[in-house]
Design a protein around this motif. Structure first.
Motif, PDB file in Angstrom:
ATOM      1  N   CYS A   1      25.236  29.868  33.874  1.00  0.00           N
ATOM      2  CA  CYS A   1      25.128  31.258  33.445  1.00  0.00           C
ATOM      3  C   CYS A   1      26.531  31.871  33.428  1.00  0.00           C
ATOM      4  CB  CYS A   1      24.183  32.016  34.382  1.00  0.00           C
ATOM      5  SG  CYS A   1      22.477  31.392  34.338  1.00  0.00           S
ATOM      6  N   GLY A   2      26.610  33.166  33.194  1.00  0.00           N
ATOM      7  CA  GLY A   2      27.903  33.788  32.963  1.00  0.00           C
ATOM      8  C   GLY A   2      28.570  34.315  34.216  1.00  0.00           C
ATOM      9  N   SER A   3      29.737  34.940  34.009  1.00  0.00           N
ATOM     10  CA  SER A   3      30.509  35.548  35.075  1.00  0.00           C
ATOM     11  C   SER A   3      31.155  36.812  34.543  1.00  0.00           C
ATOM     12  CB  SER A   3      31.578  34.581  35.587  1.00  0.00           C
ATOM     13  OG  SER A   3      32.378  35.186  36.587  1.00  0.00           O
ATOM     14  N   THR A   4      31.535  37.702  35.438  1.00  0.00           N
ATOM     15  CA  THR A   4      32.301  38.877  35.056  1.00  0.00           C
ATOM     16  C   THR A   4      33.770  38.707  35.392  1.00  0.00           C
ATOM     17  OG1 THR A   4      31.479  39.826  37.123  1.00  0.00           O
ATOM     18  CG2 THR A   4      30.477  40.606  35.079  1.00  0.00           C
ATOM     19  N   ASP A   5      34.140  37.502  35.769  1.00  0.00           N
ATOM     20  CA  ASP A   5      35.543  37.166  35.994  1.00  0.00           C
ATOM     21  C   ASP A   5      35.822  35.916  35.180  1.00  0.00           C
ATOM     22  OD1 ASP A   5      38.119  36.718  36.945  1.00  0.00           O
ATOM     23  OD2 ASP A   5      37.642  37.324  38.984  1.00  0.00           O
TER      24      ASP A   5
ATOM     25  N   ASN B   1      29.994  39.377  39.710  1.00  0.00           N
ATOM     26  CA  ASN B   1      29.732  40.547  40.545  1.00  0.00           C
ATOM     27  C   ASN B   1      30.042  41.796  39.714  1.00  0.00           C
ATOM     28  OD1 ASN B   1      29.082  42.135  42.753  1.00  0.00           O
ATOM     29  ND2 ASN B   1      30.959  41.721  43.879  1.00  0.00           N
ATOM     30  N   ASN B   2      29.639  42.931  40.210  1.00  0.00           N
ATOM     31  CA  ASN B   2      30.038  44.204  39.625  1.00  0.00           C
ATOM     32  C   ASN B   2      31.406  44.557  40.207  1.00  0.00           C
ATOM     33  OD1 ASN B   2      30.377  46.786  38.697  1.00  0.00           O
ATOM     34  ND2 ASN B   2      28.369  47.527  39.315  1.00  0.00           N
ATOM     35  N   TRP B   3      32.438  43.979  39.606  1.00  0.00           N
ATOM     36  CA  TRP B   3      33.807  44.217  40.073  1.00  0.00           C
ATOM     37  C   TRP B   3      34.294  45.553  39.502  1.00  0.00           C
ATOM     38  CZ3 TRP B   3      34.690  41.132  43.892  1.00  0.00           C
ATOM     39  CH2 TRP B   3      34.263  39.785  43.876  1.00  0.00           C
ATOM     40  N   HIS B   4      33.738  46.638  40.027  1.00  0.00           N
ATOM     41  CA  HIS B   4      33.996  47.949  39.445  1.00  0.00           C
ATOM     42  C   HIS B   4      35.324  48.558  39.873  1.00  0.00           C
ATOM     43  CE1 HIS B   4      32.885  49.437  43.407  1.00  0.00           C
ATOM     44  NE2 HIS B   4      31.739  48.769  43.319  1.00  0.00           N
ATOM     45  N   TRP B   5      35.816  48.246  41.073  1.00  0.00           N
ATOM     46  CA  TRP B   5      37.049  48.850  41.616  1.00  0.00           C
ATOM     47  C   TRP B   5      37.015  50.367  41.424  1.00  0.00           C
ATOM     48  CZ3 TRP B   5      38.935  45.398  44.638  1.00  0.00           C
ATOM     49  CH2 TRP B   5      38.839  44.042  44.296  1.00  0.00           C
ATOM     50  N   MET B   6      35.881  50.953  41.801  1.00  0.00           N
ATOM     51  CA  MET B   6      35.597  52.360  41.530  1.00  0.00           C
ATOM     52  C   MET B   6      36.624  53.304  42.144  1.00  0.00           C
ATOM     53  SD  MET B   6      31.933  54.184  42.196  1.00  0.00           S
ATOM     54  CE  MET B   6      31.084  52.802  41.434  1.00  0.00           C
TER      55      MET B   6
END
Length: 240
Positions: free
Chosen positions: A111-115, A136-141
């Protein structure tokens, strides 16, 4: 089936006739010492090594030396490891998002990745086991503009939808709970267990921040998910 926490995002999954090592970085006692070198490399049955991407905390070239001990080893790597020249073309079976591997023992869906790289959905012994890699939700909000973090989140939720094409529930999920993200560091794992029914959640990618990782337990439980509370390297848990 049993799960052994090695370190960071590294685990060993033990079935009746197989061993799967996931995102090996270090062994349970140190860089090259611990339960994997003492016991698991000599364990009977099929032996698989999966690496989700080239980052040094998820892929250690030392795994390629294990062929000297286990000539029957099956390496299943993300294609970015090959593109980054961390391994040679004939070292492994190479997967990108959407690819799969299967034999009589396990089925691996990329499956995919956000990195970088991929995540893994593994089916074995009638169980579905998910390892997120760097998904992950690497939002760095705390550091990003609202437009930026909402864009990161949109990409993450898109990847969760992609996983749902293959399954809406998993028996075990190994997923980042990384306090470096700041005040909303539990946002990604919470969204995962909200959207993909998870029986057992296992935190990872937290380095030595055991307390911060364990703090996710009430969130998991509020979504009907049991959480394995990790407290040491080498910890072994039954997941039947």
């Amino acid at each position: 089936m049993e799960l052994i926490y090695l370190y960071h995002s590294g685990f060993a999954l033990l079935g009746e006739n197989f061993t799967v090592v996931l995102d090996y970085f270090e062994d349970s006692d140190g860089a090259t010492e611990g339960i994997l070198h003492r016991e698991l490399l000599h364990r009977p049955g099929r032996f698989y090594v999966l690496s989700s991407h080239f980052h040094a905390d998820h892929f250690n070239k030392e795994v390629l030396k294990w062929r000297e001990t286990r000539p029957d080893i099956v390496y299943i790597f993300s294609k970015d490891i090959l593109r980054r020249r961390r391994a040679a073309a004939d070292d492994a079976l190479w997967l990108k998002k959407g690819d799969e591997y299967h034999d009589e023992t396990i089925h691996v869906q990329a499956c995919g990745s956000t990195d970088v790289g991929i995540s893994f959905l593994i089916e074995a012994e009638e169980k579905k086991v998910f390892h997120a890699g760097d998904l992950n939700n690497w939002h760095w909000m705390d550091e990003s503009t609202e437009a930026e973090w909402k864009g990161y989140e949109k990409n993450y939720l898109h990847e969760l939808e992609y996983i749902r094409r293959y399954t809406t529930e998993v028996d075990v999920a190994m997923f980042p709970v990384d306090p470096r993200l700041g005040r909303e560091y539990m946002r990604g794992p919470r969204q995962f267990v909200e959207q993909i029914k998870t029986s057992i959640f296992v935190p990872m990618h937290f380095d030595e921040a055991y307390e911060a990782a364990t703090a996710f337990a009430p969130v998991a439980e509020a979504n009907g998910t049991a959480m394995i509370r990790l407290y040491r390297r080498g910890q072994q848990e039954h997941i039947d």
